[in-house]
Design a protein around this motif. Structure first.
Motif, PDB file in Angstrom:
ATOM      1  N   PRO A 281      43.734  22.546  96.656  1.00  0.00           N
ATOM      2  CA  PRO A 281      43.655  21.079  96.710  1.00  0.00           C
ATOM      3  C   PRO A 281      42.732  20.493  95.633  1.00  0.00           C
ATOM      4  O   PRO A 281      41.620  20.985  95.423  1.00  0.00           O
ATOM      5  N   LEU A 282      43.246  19.483  94.950  1.00  0.00           N
ATOM      6  CA  LEU A 282      42.520  18.783  93.888  1.00  0.00           C
ATOM      7  C   LEU A 282      42.476  17.300  94.202  1.00  0.00           C
ATOM      8  O   LEU A 282      43.335  16.791  94.913  1.00  0.00           O
ATOM      9  N   PRO A 283      41.517  16.568  93.613  1.00  0.00           N
ATOM     10  CA  PRO A 283      41.582  15.111  93.706  1.00  0.00           C
ATOM     11  C   PRO A 283      42.870  14.611  93.030  1.00  0.00           C
ATOM     12  O   PRO A 283      43.416  15.261  92.131  1.00  0.00           O
ATOM     13  N   TRP A 284      43.346  13.463  93.459  1.00  0.00           N
ATOM     14  CA  TRP A 284      44.603  12.885  92.984  1.00  0.00           C
ATOM     15  C   TRP A 284      44.723  12.902  91.461  1.00  0.00           C
ATOM     16  O   TRP A 284      45.707  13.388  90.905  1.00  0.00           O
ATOM     17  N   LEU A 285      43.741  12.350  90.765  1.00  0.00           N
ATOM     18  CA  LEU A 285      43.824  12.248  89.312  1.00  0.00           C
ATOM     19  C   LEU A 285      43.844  13.612  88.647  1.00  0.00           C
ATOM     20  O   LEU A 285      44.540  13.825  87.649  1.00  0.00           O
ATOM     21  N   ASP A 286      43.108  14.570  89.193  1.00  0.00           N
ATOM     22  CA  ASP A 286      43.119  15.932  88.648  1.00  0.00           C
ATOM     23  C   ASP A 286      44.476  16.583  88.854  1.00  0.00           C
ATOM     24  O   ASP A 286      44.972  17.308  87.983  1.00  0.00           O
ATOM     25  N   ALA A 287      45.109  16.337  90.004  1.00  0.00           N
ATOM     26  CA  ALA A 287      46.444  16.884  90.268  1.00  0.00           C
ATOM     27  C   ALA A 287      47.458  16.291  89.287  1.00  0.00           C
ATOM     28  O   ALA A 287      48.301  17.010  88.740  1.00  0.00           O
ATOM     29  N   GLU A 288      47.375  14.986  89.052  1.00  0.00           N
ATOM     30  CA  GLU A 288      48.269  14.349  88.078  1.00  0.00           C
ATOM     31  C   GLU A 288      48.058  14.932  86.681  1.00  0.00           C
ATOM     32  O   GLU A 288      49.027  15.246  85.984  1.00  0.00           O
ATOM     33  N   GLU A 289      46.824  15.097  86.297  1.00  0.00           N
ATOM     34  CA  GLU A 289      46.513  15.648  84.977  1.00  0.00           C
ATOM     35  C   GLU A 289      47.016  17.089  84.856  1.00  0.00           C
ATOM     36  O   GLU A 289      47.556  17.476  83.816  1.00  0.00           O
ATOM     37  N   PHE A 290      46.874  17.870  85.913  1.00  0.00           N
ATOM     38  CA  PHE A 290      47.359  19.243  85.892  1.00  0.00           C
ATOM     39  C   PHE A 290      48.869  19.263  85.639  1.00  0.00           C
ATOM     40  O   PHE A 290      49.352  20.026  84.802  1.00  0.00           O
ATOM     41  N   LEU A 291      49.625  18.432  86.361  1.00  0.00           N
ATOM     42  CA  LEU A 291      51.072  18.382  86.168  1.00  0.00           C
ATOM     43  C   LEU A 291      51.437  17.895  84.771  1.00  0.00           C
ATOM     44  O   LEU A 291      52.369  18.419  84.153  1.00  0.00           O
ATOM     45  N   ASP A 292      50.721  16.908  84.273  1.00  0.00           N
ATOM     46  CA  ASP A 292      50.984  16.415  82.915  1.00  0.00           C
ATOM     47  C   ASP A 292      50.771  17.530  81.893  1.00  0.00           C
ATOM     48  O   ASP A 292      51.573  17.703  80.980  1.00  0.00           O
ATOM     49  N   ASP A 293      49.691  18.290  82.053  1.00  0.00           N
ATOM     50  CA  ASP A 293      49.393  19.388  81.131  1.00  0.00           C
ATOM     51  C   ASP A 293      50.374  20.546  81.301  1.00  0.00           C
ATOM     52  O   ASP A 293      50.749  21.195  80.328  1.00  0.00           O
ATOM     53  N   LEU A 294      50.814  20.805  82.527  1.00  0.00           N
ATOM     54  CA  LEU A 294      51.754  21.887  82.799  1.00  0.00           C
ATOM     55  C   LEU A 294      53.105  21.607  82.134  1.00  0.00           C
ATOM     56  O   LEU A 294      53.707  22.488  81.532  1.00  0.00           O
ATOM     57  N   GLY A 295      53.567  20.371  82.238  1.00  0.00           N
ATOM     58  CA  GLY A 295      54.849  20.006  81.640  1.00  0.00           C
ATOM     59  C   GLY A 295      56.000  20.786  82.245  1.00  0.00           C
ATOM     60  O   GLY A 295      55.972  21.151  83.423  1.00  0.00           O
TER      61      GLY A 295
ATOM     62  N   ARG B 285      60.039   9.396  82.580  1.00  0.00           N
ATOM     63  CA  ARG B 285      60.595   9.530  83.937  1.00  0.00           C
ATOM     64  C   ARG B 285      61.087  10.936  84.271  1.00  0.00           C
ATOM     65  O   ARG B 285      61.691  11.162  85.303  1.00  0.00           O
ATOM     66  N   GLU B 286      60.832  11.906  83.381  1.00  0.00           N
ATOM     67  CA  GLU B 286      61.177  13.301  83.658  1.00  0.00           C
ATOM     68  C   GLU B 286      60.285  13.804  84.796  1.00  0.00           C
ATOM     69  O   GLU B 286      59.066  13.657  84.760  1.00  0.00           O
ATOM     70  N   LEU B 287      60.905  14.391  85.815  1.00  0.00           N
ATOM     71  CA  LEU B 287      60.151  14.937  86.934  1.00  0.00           C
ATOM     72  C   LEU B 287      59.372  16.165  86.483  1.00  0.00           C
ATOM     73  O   LEU B 287      59.937  17.076  85.875  1.00  0.00           O
ATOM     74  N   LEU B 288      58.080  16.195  86.773  1.00  0.00           N
ATOM     75  CA  LEU B 288      57.229  17.329  86.423  1.00  0.00           C
ATOM     76  C   LEU B 288      56.902  18.203  87.622  1.00  0.00           C
ATOM     77  O   LEU B 288      56.536  19.360  87.466  1.00  0.00           O
ATOM     78  N   GLY B 289      56.991  17.645  88.817  1.00  0.00           N
ATOM     79  CA  GLY B 289      56.649  18.395  90.024  1.00  0.00           C
ATOM     80  C   GLY B 289      56.201  17.442  91.108  1.00  0.00           C
ATOM     81  O   GLY B 289      56.506  16.245  91.072  1.00  0.00           O
ATOM     82  N   TRP B 290      55.460  17.996  92.054  1.00  0.00           N
ATOM     83  CA  TRP B 290      55.028  17.226  93.206  1.00  0.00           C
ATOM     84  C   TRP B 290      53.570  17.487  93.494  1.00  0.00           C
ATOM     85  O   TRP B 290      52.986  18.475  93.059  1.00  0.00           O
ATOM     86  N   MET B 291      53.006  16.589  94.281  1.00  0.00           N
ATOM     87  CA  MET B 291      51.659  16.769  94.807  1.00  0.00           C
ATOM     88  C   MET B 291      51.787  16.751  96.326  1.00  0.00           C
ATOM     89  O   MET B 291      52.345  15.811  96.895  1.00  0.00           O
ATOM     90  N   ALA B 292      51.307  17.810  96.952  1.00  0.00           N
ATOM     91  CA  ALA B 292      51.397  17.949  98.401  1.00  0.00           C
ATOM     92  C   ALA B 292      50.029  17.690  99.013  1.00  0.00           C
ATOM     93  O   ALA B 292      49.073  18.404  98.698  1.00  0.00           O
ATOM     94  N   PRO B 293      49.915  16.664  99.877  1.00  0.00           N
ATOM     95  CA  PRO B 293      48.622  16.402 100.510  1.00  0.00           C
ATOM     96  C   PRO B 293      48.178  17.605 101.334  1.00  0.00           C
ATOM     97  O   PRO B 293      48.965  18.192 102.068  1.00  0.00           O
ATOM     98  N   GLU B 294      46.941  17.978 101.135  1.00  0.00           N
ATOM     99  CA  GLU B 294      46.365  19.081 101.913  1.00  0.00           C
ATOM    100  C   GLU B 294      44.867  18.850 102.029  1.00  0.00           C
ATOM    101  O   GLU B 294      44.176  18.734 101.014  1.00  0.00           O
ATOM    102  N   GLY B 295      44.388  18.830 103.254  1.00  0.00           N
ATOM    103  CA  GLY B 295      42.966  18.559 103.452  1.00  0.00           C
ATOM    104  C   GLY B 295      42.622  17.214 102.850  1.00  0.00           C
ATOM    105  O   GLY B 295      43.302  16.226 103.078  1.00  0.00           O
ATOM    106  N   GLY B 296      41.615  17.173 102.019  1.00  0.00           N
ATOM    107  CA  GLY B 296      41.215  15.935 101.365  1.00  0.00           C
ATOM    108  C   GLY B 296      41.756  15.787  99.966  1.00  0.00           C
ATOM    109  O   GLY B 296      41.335  14.903  99.232  1.00  0.00           O
ATOM    110  N   GLY B 297      42.698  16.659  99.558  1.00  0.00           N
ATOM    111  CA  GLY B 297      43.197  16.607  98.198  1.00  0.00           C
ATOM    112  C   GLY B 297      44.690  16.813  98.124  1.00  0.00           C
ATOM    113  O   GLY B 297      45.407  16.577  99.108  1.00  0.00           O
ATOM    114  N   PHE B 298      45.143  17.279  96.960  1.00  0.00           N
ATOM    115  CA  PHE B 298      46.566  17.451  96.701  1.00  0.00           C
ATOM    116  C   PHE B 298      46.808  18.771  95.991  1.00  0.00           C
ATOM    117  O   PHE B 298      46.182  19.060  94.970  1.00  0.00           O
ATOM    118  N   VAL B 299      47.737  19.563  96.519  1.00  0.00           N
ATOM    119  CA  VAL B 299      48.139  20.818  95.888  1.00  0.00           C
ATOM    120  C   VAL B 299      49.294  20.513  94.946  1.00  0.00           C
ATOM    121  O   VAL B 299      50.258  19.838  95.326  1.00  0.00           O
TER     122      VAL B 299
END
Length: 113
Positions: free
Chosen positions: A40-54, A14-28
Protein backbone atom coordinates in the motif's frame (compact mmCIF):
# COMPACT_ATOMS: atom_id res chain seq x y z
CA UNK A 1 -12.72 -9.15 -14.53
CA UNK A 2 -11.34 -6.54 -12.17
CA UNK A 3 -12.06 -6.63 -8.50
CA UNK A 4 -14.75 -4.34 -7.11
CA UNK A 5 -13.14 -1.20 -5.82
CA UNK A 6 -10.16 -1.13 -8.21
CA UNK A 7 -9.66 2.40 -9.50
CA UNK A 8 -8.49 2.85 -13.10
CA UNK A 9 -5.43 4.98 -13.75
CA UNK A 10 -4.85 6.33 -17.25
CA UNK A 11 -2.08 8.43 -18.70
CA UNK A 12 -2.69 11.76 -20.48
CA UNK A 13 -3.69 10.14 -23.78
CA UNK A 14 -6.29 8.01 -21.91
CA UNK A 15 -4.29 4.77 -22.29
CA UNK A 16 -5.06 2.51 -19.33
CA UNK A 17 -1.94 1.88 -17.23
CA UNK A 18 -3.46 -0.22 -14.45
CA UNK A 19 -5.43 0.12 -11.27
CA UNK A 20 -5.09 1.18 -7.68
CA UNK A 21 -6.70 -1.13 -5.14
CA UNK A 22 -7.60 0.40 -1.76
CA UNK A 23 -5.92 -1.49 1.04
CA UNK A 24 -5.56 -0.33 4.61
CA UNK A 25 -4.76 3.36 4.49
CA UNK A 26 -3.25 3.29 1.00
CA UNK A 27 -3.45 1.86 -2.50
CA UNK A 28 -1.82 -1.22 -4.01
CA UNK A 29 -0.77 -0.79 -7.65
CA UNK A 30 -2.17 -3.48 -9.98
CA UNK A 31 -0.63 -3.81 -13.46
CA UNK A 32 -2.44 -4.65 -16.71
CA UNK A 33 -1.81 -8.36 -16.13
CA UNK A 34 -3.68 -8.14 -12.82
CA UNK A 35 -0.55 -8.52 -10.69
CA UNK A 36 -0.01 -6.45 -7.55
CA UNK A 37 3.17 -4.39 -7.94
CA UNK A 38 3.48 -2.60 -4.61
CA UNK A 39 2.53 -2.70 -0.99
CA UNK A 40 0.00 0.00 0.00
CA UNK A 41 1.17 3.48 -1.04
CA UNK A 42 -0.29 6.96 -0.67
CA UNK A 43 -2.54 7.90 -3.61
CA UNK A 44 -0.06 10.20 -5.35
CA UNK A 45 2.78 7.69 -4.99
CA UNK A 46 0.58 4.95 -6.48
CA UNK A 47 -0.27 7.21 -9.44
CA UNK A 48 3.39 8.06 -9.94
CA UNK A 49 4.36 4.38 -9.79
CA UNK A 50 1.86 3.53 -12.55
CA UNK A 51 2.98 6.49 -14.65
CA UNK A 52 6.62 5.37 -14.35
CA UNK A 53 5.73 1.70 -14.97
CA UNK A 54 3.92 2.51 -18.22
CA UNK A 55 3.10 -0.41 -20.53
CA UNK A 56 6.58 -1.35 -21.79
CA UNK A 57 6.67 -4.49 -19.64
CA UNK A 58 4.03 -5.98 -21.96
CA UNK A 59 6.70 -6.16 -24.70
CA UNK A 60 9.11 -8.20 -22.56
CA UNK A 61 9.76 -11.87 -23.16
CA UNK A 62 8.02 -14.19 -20.73
CA UNK A 63 7.99 -17.90 -19.95
CA UNK A 64 4.87 -20.00 -19.66
CA UNK A 65 4.71 -23.80 -19.40
CA UNK A 66 8.52 -23.85 -19.81
CA UNK A 67 8.25 -22.09 -23.16
CA UNK A 68 9.27 -18.61 -24.26
CA UNK A 69 6.21 -16.49 -25.01
CA UNK A 70 5.23 -12.94 -25.81
CA UNK A 71 2.10 -11.12 -24.70
CA UNK A 72 -0.36 -11.00 -27.59
CA UNK A 73 -3.52 -9.50 -26.10
CA UNK A 74 -4.44 -8.16 -22.68
CA UNK A 75 -7.86 -7.46 -21.23
CA UNK A 76 -9.74 -8.08 -18.03
CA UNK A 77 -11.43 -10.97 -19.86
CA UNK A 78 -8.10 -12.78 -20.21
CA UNK A 79 -4.57 -12.61 -21.53
CA UNK A 80 -3.28 -14.31 -24.68
CA UNK A 81 0.38 -15.26 -24.88
CA UNK A 82 2.04 -16.49 -28.07
CA UNK A 83 4.78 -19.13 -28.22
CA UNK A 84 7.99 -17.41 -29.29
CA UNK A 85 10.74 -19.96 -29.77
CA UNK A 86 13.55 -18.26 -31.70
CA UNK A 87 11.40 -15.21 -32.47
CA UNK A 88 8.81 -17.28 -34.33
CA UNK A 89 5.91 -15.17 -33.04
CA UNK A 90 6.88 -12.32 -35.34
CA UNK A 91 7.82 -14.38 -38.42
CA UNK A 92 5.67 -13.67 -41.46
CA UNK A 93 3.29 -16.54 -42.11
CA UNK A 94 4.01 -18.23 -38.80
CA UNK A 95 1.12 -19.66 -36.84
CA UNK A 96 2.62 -20.02 -33.37
CA UNK A 97 0.75 -21.73 -30.57
CA UNK A 98 -1.40 -19.44 -28.41
CA UNK A 99 -2.27 -19.85 -24.77
CA UNK A 100 -5.33 -18.14 -23.31
CA UNK A 101 -4.79 -17.29 -19.66
CA UNK A 102 -7.22 -15.95 -17.08
CA UNK A 103 -7.07 -12.44 -15.67
CA UNK A 104 -5.23 -11.93 -13.39
CA UNK A 105 -2.51 -14.03 -15.00
CA UNK A 106 -1.36 -17.16 -13.16
CA UNK A 107 1.86 -17.08 -11.18
CA UNK A 108 3.60 -19.37 -13.68
CA UNK A 109 3.72 -16.61 -16.32
CA UNK A 110 7.20 -15.32 -15.57
CA UNK A 111 9.44 -12.66 -17.07
CA UNK A 112 12.17 -14.51 -18.99
CA UNK A 113 15.69 -13.96 -17.75
Amino acid sequence: MTEAGWIEHRRGDRELLGWMAPEGGGFVVIDLLGRPRTSPLPWLDAEEFLDDLGIGYLAERYRYADRPVRIGEVSTSGVTVIADEYGAASAVGAEPERFHLPFPVPADLLVAE
